[in-house]
Scaffold this motif. Structure first.
Motif, PDB file in Angstrom:
ATOM      1  N   VAL A  79     -65.082 -58.201  63.878  1.00  0.00           N
ATOM      2  CA  VAL A  79     -63.824 -57.472  63.890  1.00  0.00           C
ATOM      3  C   VAL A  79     -64.187 -55.996  63.703  1.00  0.00           C
ATOM      4  N   SER A  80     -63.401 -55.083  64.285  1.00  0.00           N
ATOM      5  CA  SER A  80     -63.665 -53.655  64.125  1.00  0.00           C
ATOM      6  C   SER A  80     -63.952 -53.316  62.666  1.00  0.00           C
ATOM      7  N   LEU A  81     -65.052 -52.581  62.462  1.00  0.00           N
ATOM      8  CA  LEU A  81     -65.437 -52.175  61.105  1.00  0.00           C
ATOM      9  C   LEU A  81     -64.381 -51.288  60.464  1.00  0.00           C
ATOM     10  N   ASN A  82     -63.780 -50.445  61.297  1.00  0.00           N
ATOM     11  CA  ASN A  82     -62.727 -49.570  60.777  1.00  0.00           C
ATOM     12  C   ASN A  82     -61.589 -50.399  60.201  1.00  0.00           C
ATOM     13  N   LEU A  83     -61.203 -51.426  60.936  1.00  0.00           N
ATOM     14  CA  LEU A  83     -60.122 -52.290  60.455  1.00  0.00           C
ATOM     15  C   LEU A  83     -60.554 -53.071  59.229  1.00  0.00           C
ATOM     16  N   THR A  84     -61.822 -53.511  59.234  1.00  0.00           N
ATOM     17  CA  THR A  84     -62.330 -54.262  58.087  1.00  0.00           C
ATOM     18  C   THR A  84     -62.231 -53.425  56.816  1.00  0.00           C
ATOM     19  N   LEU A  85     -62.578 -52.143  56.939  1.00  0.00           N
ATOM     20  CA  LEU A  85     -62.478 -51.264  55.763  1.00  0.00           C
ATOM     21  C   LEU A  85     -61.024 -51.141  55.293  1.00  0.00           C
ATOM     22  N   ARG A  86     -60.112 -50.946  56.241  1.00  0.00           N
ATOM     23  CA  ARG A  86     -58.698 -50.813  55.863  1.00  0.00           C
ATOM     24  C   ARG A  86     -58.205 -52.072  55.173  1.00  0.00           C
ATOM     25  N   ARG A  87     -58.660 -53.205  55.671  1.00  0.00           N
ATOM     26  CA  ARG A  87     -58.226 -54.479  55.078  1.00  0.00           C
ATOM     27  C   ARG A  87     -58.877 -54.730  53.741  1.00  0.00           C
ATOM     28  N   VAL A  95     -52.095 -41.565  56.888  1.00  0.00           N
ATOM     29  CA  VAL A  95     -51.413 -40.277  57.032  1.00  0.00           C
ATOM     30  C   VAL A  95     -52.159 -39.429  58.059  1.00  0.00           C
ATOM     31  N   ARG A  96     -51.448 -39.001  59.098  1.00  0.00           N
ATOM     32  CA  ARG A  96     -52.085 -38.251  60.181  1.00  0.00           C
ATOM     33  C   ARG A  96     -51.320 -36.981  60.533  1.00  0.00           C
ATOM     34  N   PRO A  97     -51.720 -35.867  59.951  1.00  0.00           N
ATOM     35  CA  PRO A  97     -51.098 -34.599  60.306  1.00  0.00           C
ATOM     36  C   PRO A  97     -51.755 -33.985  61.545  1.00  0.00           C
ATOM     37  N   ILE A 116     -46.962 -40.988  59.494  1.00  0.00           N
ATOM     38  CA  ILE A 116     -47.483 -41.989  58.561  1.00  0.00           C
ATOM     39  C   ILE A 116     -47.347 -43.366  59.199  1.00  0.00           C
ATOM     40  N   ARG A 117     -48.486 -43.991  59.308  1.00  0.00           N
ATOM     41  CA  ARG A 117     -48.605 -45.243  60.046  1.00  0.00           C
ATOM     42  C   ARG A 117     -48.827 -46.401  59.085  1.00  0.00           C
ATOM     43  N   GLU A 118     -48.060 -47.475  59.248  1.00  0.00           N
ATOM     44  CA  GLU A 118     -48.358 -48.693  58.491  1.00  0.00           C
ATOM     45  C   GLU A 118     -49.747 -49.125  58.931  1.00  0.00           C
ATOM     46  N   GLU A 123     -49.391 -55.446  65.211  1.00  0.00           N
ATOM     47  CA  GLU A 123     -50.287 -56.025  66.222  1.00  0.00           C
ATOM     48  C   GLU A 123     -51.727 -56.069  65.732  1.00  0.00           C
ATOM     49  N   TYR A 124     -52.011 -55.375  64.625  1.00  0.00           N
ATOM     50  CA  TYR A 124     -53.371 -55.331  64.089  1.00  0.00           C
ATOM     51  C   TYR A 124     -53.662 -56.479  63.127  1.00  0.00           C
ATOM     52  N   SER A 125     -52.748 -57.429  63.008  1.00  0.00           N
ATOM     53  CA  SER A 125     -52.971 -58.493  62.029  1.00  0.00           C
ATOM     54  C   SER A 125     -54.090 -59.436  62.473  1.00  0.00           C
ATOM     55  N   GLY A 229     -47.919 -46.099  65.468  1.00  0.00           N
ATOM     56  CA  GLY A 229     -48.586 -44.971  64.807  1.00  0.00           C
ATOM     57  C   GLY A 229     -49.941 -44.687  65.418  1.00  0.00           C
ATOM     58  N   ASP A 230     -50.628 -45.738  65.832  1.00  0.00           N
ATOM     59  CA  ASP A 230     -51.917 -45.558  66.497  1.00  0.00           C
ATOM     60  C   ASP A 230     -51.736 -44.712  67.752  1.00  0.00           C
ATOM     61  N   ILE A 231     -50.781 -45.096  68.568  1.00  0.00           N
ATOM     62  CA  ILE A 231     -50.591 -44.444  69.868  1.00  0.00           C
ATOM     63  C   ILE A 231     -49.975 -43.058  69.710  1.00  0.00           C
ATOM     64  N   PHE A 258     -60.882 -41.307  53.575  1.00  0.00           N
ATOM     65  CA  PHE A 258     -60.521 -40.209  54.468  1.00  0.00           C
ATOM     66  C   PHE A 258     -61.475 -40.246  55.648  1.00  0.00           C
ATOM     67  N   GLU A 259     -60.936 -40.197  56.858  1.00  0.00           N
ATOM     68  CA  GLU A 259     -61.795 -40.385  58.027  1.00  0.00           C
ATOM     69  C   GLU A 259     -61.330 -39.541  59.207  1.00  0.00           C
ATOM     70  N   ALA A 260     -62.293 -39.153  60.038  1.00  0.00           N
ATOM     71  CA  ALA A 260     -61.951 -38.563  61.322  1.00  0.00           C
ATOM     72  C   ALA A 260     -61.532 -39.704  62.238  1.00  0.00           C
ATOM     73  N   VAL A 261     -60.614 -39.431  63.148  1.00  0.00           N
ATOM     74  CA  VAL A 261     -60.095 -40.503  63.998  1.00  0.00           C
ATOM     75  C   VAL A 261     -60.956 -40.723  65.240  1.00  0.00           C
ATOM     76  N   HIS A 262     -61.776 -39.719  65.560  1.00  0.00           N
ATOM     77  CA  HIS A 262     -62.556 -39.826  66.802  1.00  0.00           C
ATOM     78  C   HIS A 262     -63.695 -40.847  66.681  1.00  0.00           C
TER      79      HIS A 262
HETATM   80  C1  IPM Z   1     -57.668 -45.202  64.975  1.00  0.00           C
HETATM   81  C2  IPM Z   1     -58.587 -45.932  65.896  1.00  0.00           C
HETATM   82  C3  IPM Z   1     -58.725 -47.346  65.396  1.00  0.00           C
HETATM   83  C4  IPM Z   1     -57.373 -48.013  65.481  1.00  0.00           C
HETATM   84  C5  IPM Z   1     -59.785 -48.186  66.094  1.00  0.00           C
HETATM   85  C6  IPM Z   1     -61.127 -47.513  66.075  1.00  0.00           C
HETATM   86  C7  IPM Z   1     -59.892 -49.557  65.459  1.00  0.00           C
HETATM   87  O1  IPM Z   1     -58.125 -45.878  67.195  1.00  0.00           O
HETATM   88  O2  IPM Z   1     -58.013 -45.036  63.800  1.00  0.00           O
HETATM   89  O3  IPM Z   1     -56.589 -44.803  65.396  1.00  0.00           O
HETATM   90  O4  IPM Z   1     -56.999 -48.553  66.520  1.00  0.00           O
HETATM   91  O5  IPM Z   1     -56.665 -47.986  64.480  1.00  0.00           O
END
Ligand code: IPM
Ligand code: MN
Length: 334
Positions: A79-87, A95-97, A116-118, A123-125, A229-231, A258-262
């Motif tokens: 599973v995406s590591l980024n998502l794993t960390l959030r979970r 929070v995305r300014p 501010i994104r849940e 869909e990320y469940s 919020g992602d989009i 705290f993370e960069a989104v790129h």
């Molecule tokens: C974001 C990214 C992530 C997401 C990816 C990398 C899993 O696009 O932080 O917006 O979809 O949430």
């Protein structure tokens, strides 16, 4: 030694280079931060992506982490590591300014959005299955609990930063049950914050209006379910010049990352070409979160000054500077 210990996840690709810029600028600015670097190379335990115990312990101990871009190993069932960390850390609000950078020309001036994104469900469940061959289901999970948690956070945030208008963004006309629930919770939570003006808007309408003229959003906090919020946060990033310039904060009750989104940009990794601004701005959100506002302001002003001068900026912004040259310019502007 009077310093705050912060977990540093340098990340993959350009991660180490842009982390180095943060470290250099922080020490030049005498920011009282001690970095604790951890490795988050994932392990598959019982078919589940897990991050190493040492990393988990470090974040729990320090409460705060800064994270560079992470690439997820492909094809190993991860599973995406980024998502794993959030979970793993239950980081329920993202929070995305997006604020226009003085001196960096885009078709839009004076953008100043806060979204501010849940951050835990929708869909990320990760609940997906094949019904029969050729038919699949991906579950969009919306709970009252997670909705209420992020909505309360958004209203509280609006009060704290004195940006006293909250707008819930949704598609409850179509997603009658899931978004309907989110919207009902929003309507109810709003009543607990009488000082904050509240309204709601359909997502498609928000998109249309924000690319036509973003300025009416400059006084609002937008709050919405995960995928929207992602989009929409990428769309806002596009208004100010892209993901190289936008910070993000994953907030939980116990800790925050705290993370960069790129992404990790493997094509330019190791070449000293990366722009560390997004990670730097994320680290400034981190300082603000920690109450170190003087250091946050000092570093932020130096970054904005460097970008406005425009002489020592990285290639993605049309300049010729290497990552470390840009960092040195920021340091000279401290
Ligand atoms: C974001 C990214 C992530 C997401 C990816 C990398 C899993 O696009 O932080 O917006 O979809 O949430
Ligand atoms: Mn995204």
């Amino acid at each position: 030694d009077g310093k705050y210990c912060v977990t540093l996840i340098e990340g993959d690709g350009i991660g180490p280079e842009i982390s180095q810029s943060v470290k250099d600028i922080f020490s030049a600015a005498n920011a009282p931060i001690k970095w604790e670097s951890v490795d988050v190379t994932p392990q598959l335990i019982d078919g589940k992506t897990s991050i190493p115990d040492a990393a988990i312990k470090s974040v729990h101990k320090n409460y705060v982490a800064l994270k560079g871009p992470l690439a997820t190993p492909i094809g190993k069932g991860h599973v995406s590591l980024n998502l794993t960390l959030r979970r793993t850390f239950n980081l329920f609000a993202n929070v995305r300014p997006c604020k226009s950078i003085q001196g960096y020309k885009t078709p839009y001036d004076n953008v100043d959005t806060v979204l501010i994104r849940e951050n835990t469900e929708g869909e990320y469940s990760g609940i997906e299955h094949v019904v029969v061959d050729g038919v699949v289901q991906s579950i969009k999970l919306i709970t009252r609990e997670a909705s209420e948690r992020v909505l309360r956070y958004a209203f509280q945030y609006a009060q704290d930063v004195n940006r006293l208008k909250v707008r819930a963004v949704h598609k409850a006309t179509i997603m009658k049950m899931s978004d309907g629930l989110f919207l009902r919770v929003a309507n109810r939570v709003a009543k607990d914050f009488p000082q904050v003006e509240y309204d709601a808007e359909l997502l498609d309408n928000t998109c249309l209006k924000i690319v036509t003229d973003p300025t009416p959003y400059n006084d609002k906090v937008l709050v919405m379910p995960n995928l929207y919020g992602d989009i929409l946060s990428d769309m806002c990033a596009g208004l100010i010049g892209g993901l190289g310039l936008t910070p993000s904060a994953n907030i939980g009750d116990e800790c925050s990352i705290f993370e960069a989104v790129h992404g990790s940009a493997p094509d330019i990794a190791g070449k000293g070409l990366a722009n560390p601004t997004a990670l730097l701005l994320s680290s400034i959100m981190m300082l603000q979160h920690m109450g170190l506002t003087e250091h946050a302001d000092k570093i932020q002003n130096a970054i904005f000054k460097t970008l406005a001068q425009g002489t020592t900026i990285t290639g993605d912004l049309g300049g010729k500077a290497k990552t470390h040259e840009y960092a040195a310019a920021v340091i000279s502007n401290l």
